[in-house]
Design a protein around this motif. Sequence first.
Motif, mmCIF file in Angstrom:
data_model
loop_
_atom_site.group_PDB
_atom_site.id
_atom_site.type_symbol
_atom_site.label_atom_id
_atom_site.label_comp_id
_atom_site.label_asym_id
_atom_site.label_seq_id
_atom_site.Cartn_x
_atom_site.Cartn_y
_atom_site.Cartn_z
ATOM 1 N N LEU A 29 -77.264 12.087 -68.989
ATOM 2 C CA LEU A 29 -76.722 10.737 -68.871
ATOM 3 C C LEU A 29 -75.914 10.334 -70.105
ATOM 4 O O LEU A 29 -74.794 9.835 -69.993
ATOM 5 N N VAL A 30 -76.478 10.562 -71.294
ATOM 6 C CA VAL A 30 -75.749 10.124 -72.485
ATOM 7 C C VAL A 30 -74.485 10.950 -72.694
ATOM 8 O O VAL A 30 -73.445 10.424 -73.100
ATOM 9 N N LEU A 31 -74.541 12.244 -72.394
ATOM 10 C CA LEU A 31 -73.339 13.065 -72.541
ATOM 11 C C LEU A 31 -72.293 12.683 -71.487
ATOM 12 O O LEU A 31 -71.086 12.726 -71.745
ATOM 13 N N GLY A 32 -72.755 12.309 -70.300
ATOM 14 C CA GLY A 32 -71.825 11.836 -69.286
ATOM 15 C C GLY A 32 -71.111 10.578 -69.730
ATOM 16 O O GLY A 32 -69.904 10.421 -69.524
ATOM 17 N N LEU A 33 -71.844 9.683 -70.359
ATOM 18 C CA LEU A 33 -71.230 8.457 -70.865
ATOM 19 C C LEU A 33 -70.228 8.751 -71.977
ATOM 20 O O LEU A 33 -69.218 8.056 -72.126
ATOM 21 N N ALA A 34 -70.494 9.785 -72.777
ATOM 22 C CA ALA A 34 -69.568 10.149 -73.844
ATOM 23 C C ALA A 34 -68.234 10.602 -73.278
ATOM 24 O O ALA A 34 -67.179 10.359 -73.868
ATOM 25 N N LEU A 35 -68.255 11.256 -72.129
ATOM 26 C CA LEU A 35 -67.016 11.704 -71.510
ATOM 27 C C LEU A 35 -66.354 10.586 -70.708
ATOM 28 O O LEU A 35 -65.139 10.575 -70.533
ATOM 29 N N GLU A 36 -67.160 9.642 -70.227
ATOM 30 C CA GLU A 36 -66.609 8.570 -69.395
ATOM 31 C C GLU A 36 -65.869 7.529 -70.222
ATOM 32 O O GLU A 36 -64.727 7.174 -69.941
ATOM 33 N N ASP A 37 -66.522 7.036 -71.291
ATOM 34 C CA ASP A 37 -65.906 5.980 -72.109
ATOM 35 C C ASP A 37 -66.560 6.001 -73.484
ATOM 36 O O ASP A 37 -67.443 5.212 -73.788
ATOM 37 N N PRO A 38 -66.122 6.921 -74.361
ATOM 38 C CA PRO A 38 -66.795 7.082 -75.658
ATOM 39 C C PRO A 38 -66.736 5.836 -76.536
ATOM 40 O O PRO A 38 -67.703 5.517 -77.224
#
Length: 621
Positions: free
Chosen positions: A347-356
Amino acid sequence: MPSREWFDAVPLNVPLPDGPWTTLLQELGFEAAFGESAFPDELLTDLLVSAGRPVMSDESRLLRWVTPIPSGPTPTERLVDCLSRGSAVPAARELGLRGDADAVGPLRMLLGTVRPWMRGSIWVALARLGVAGEGVREWEPDAVEEQLLARLLLGEVLDEVPASLPDAFGAWLEAPTAAGLTALLECTSSGSVLSEAVALLARVFPATLDESLVEVTSRATEEPAWLETLLAAGDDVLEELVEVLGAPDWRARMGAAIVLGSRPELPEVAVETLRAALADDDSDVRREAALALHRHDASVPLAEWTSMHGYPTRVAAVVPGFSGPPVSGLAFGALLQSWHGQLGARLVLGLALEDPALHAPLFDRIAKDPTRDQPIEVRRAAAAASLLGGVVPTAMPELLRVLLRGEGEAPASTRGLRLEALLALAARDADWEVRVAALRLAARCGGLEAHVPLLQILAESDSDGTVREIAAGLLPARFRSETPGDLLASSIVRDPADAESRSRALGRLAEVAPERTRGLAEALSSSDDRDLALMGSRLLGRFAAEAAPDLARRGLAGLKSESWVRREAAAALLGNLPAAGLGADLAEELAEVLEVVGTDDDDADVRRMAAWAAVTLRGER
C-alpha cells in the motif's frame, strides 16, 4: 521515481547509476516483490548484479527492490541474463510464467549447457510458453517429474511413463477413474511438480474429482494448478464445493471458499453458504468467505475482512486496486488500524508511485512511528516509499538509513551520519532492530567516550538483550565489571531473548574462576531450563579429563530420562567429553549408543544432539 535530491539528503551510501534509472519494483511489478510466489532472494540478488548494482549484505530486501538501477533492458532481458547465473532455475520458472515468446530462444540454448537436473525446469518453462524443448521426450532419470509435467502442459497424450514414477500413474493411463485420482494424490506431495501434473490430468477428466474433492480443495489453497482445475470443472463440481464448506478439514473449507470466490458468478446457494462461513471457527475460512463475497458484492464492508488475521497477500491479490498502484488514499486510510507487514508495504509503495508529493508526509510519519505501534515491516516500507517517491524527507535521515540498510560496512558506510542522531535512535526508538543497528553504526562513527552515561543506561536497562550486550561492550574497560559474581548473575538470570549472552558469561566465568565453575556446571546440567542444561553439559567437558568415565556413565543414565530436556543435555555432555579421557573403546561404545538414540528417540532435538555427539566422539566432525 527516486531522485538524486533524496540521496543527497539521506546518507544511504549506495552506488547510483550515471544515466537514466529505474527500479526492479517498477519493471517487474508488485507480484514479483510481494506476491504469494515472490522472487527468491537469490534471483533478486542476481538481477541487481546483472544490472551492475553491487549487493550489500546489510541492506533490506525492500531496498533491493527500490534501489536505482540503469534503465534500458526489458524484464525478459534481465531474467534471461540470470540464466547464466546461480539463479537459473527460478529465472527459468519466472520466464515461463511471464509468457514472453522472446524467452524461448535463450531457454532452448541453455538446454545444452546445464546439468541434467536443471533441464527439467527449462523444459517446464518452455512448455508454459507453448513449445517443446529438445530432449523432453527422452526420459531423463534426474528430471522425469519435470518432463512429465512439461509434456502434459503441451497437451500430449502419454502412452507410457517411466518406471521411476509411482505405479499409480501407469494405472491412470490405463483407466482414468476417481479411485485412480485418489491413488495419485496419495503418492504426490502438495506443492510438488507431480501434484501439478496430477492437476492437469484431472482437468481432462473432471468427473474423477468427486471422491477426492476434500483433498483437492485443500491443495487449491496454495497450488494455482488445482485452483484452475476446479474452476475448469465449473458447474460439474459446484454442489460438491458448497458441501465442502461444511467439511471437518479447515483447509478444505478455506479452499472451497477460494474456488467459489474465483468463479465468474455465484449461485444463490453458494452465497448463502459463504455468508454462513463468515462465522466459521477458523479465521482463514472466515477471511476467504468474506473475500469471496466481496468479489461478487462490493457492498460487503471493507472492515469485515481487512481486520481478519491471515495472509495479507490474499487481500491484495483478490481486491482490485490493491495489487499495485494506483491505490485509493481513502482505502489506505481505512486500513491504517489493521494492516499487516506485507500488505502495508504494497500500500505505501503504491502510494509512492501514485502521488509521491501528496503522501510524502505520511511516509515520514509512519517511519518515525510517534505512536510506537507500527510493525517494523511497515516502517521499512515507508522508508522505501520515501526513496521511491523521491521527495526530500523531513524524517531524521539516520532513521531512514537504518530502516533500509542497517549498520553498514566500515568505513564508507558511515559517511554523512551524525553520532548524536544515532544515539538518540539507540535510546528512544520503539523497535529493537532499529536500536541495535543505530548503536552499531554509532560504534563505527567513533567518539563514544563522551557518551558513557547513555551507554551505561542502555547496558543496564534496555528491554532487549542484544542492545544491552552491545552497549556494555562499548563501555570503556574501567566501566565494565566482570567479577565472578557479575558473571554468575549474567549466567543464571533468565532472559528469553538473550540465551547467547548467558552462555558467553558462563564461559567467561570458567576462565576467571574455574574452581567455582565445575560445581555450577554440574548443577546446571540437571536443570529443567533447556538453555541452562545445555550450557552446563557443554561446560563440563572443560573439566572432564580425569572424570570422563564417571561423566560418561552419568550421561548414559541421562539418556534414559523421561524428560527430553535431560536427554538432550545428556547427549550434549557425552559429545563434549574429551576423547583422550575416554579411550578409544569407551568412545566407540558411547557413539554406538548415541547412534541408536539419534534414530529412535521420540524428540527431534534429542535425535539431532545425539547424532552430533556420535559423530564428534568418532572424530568425524
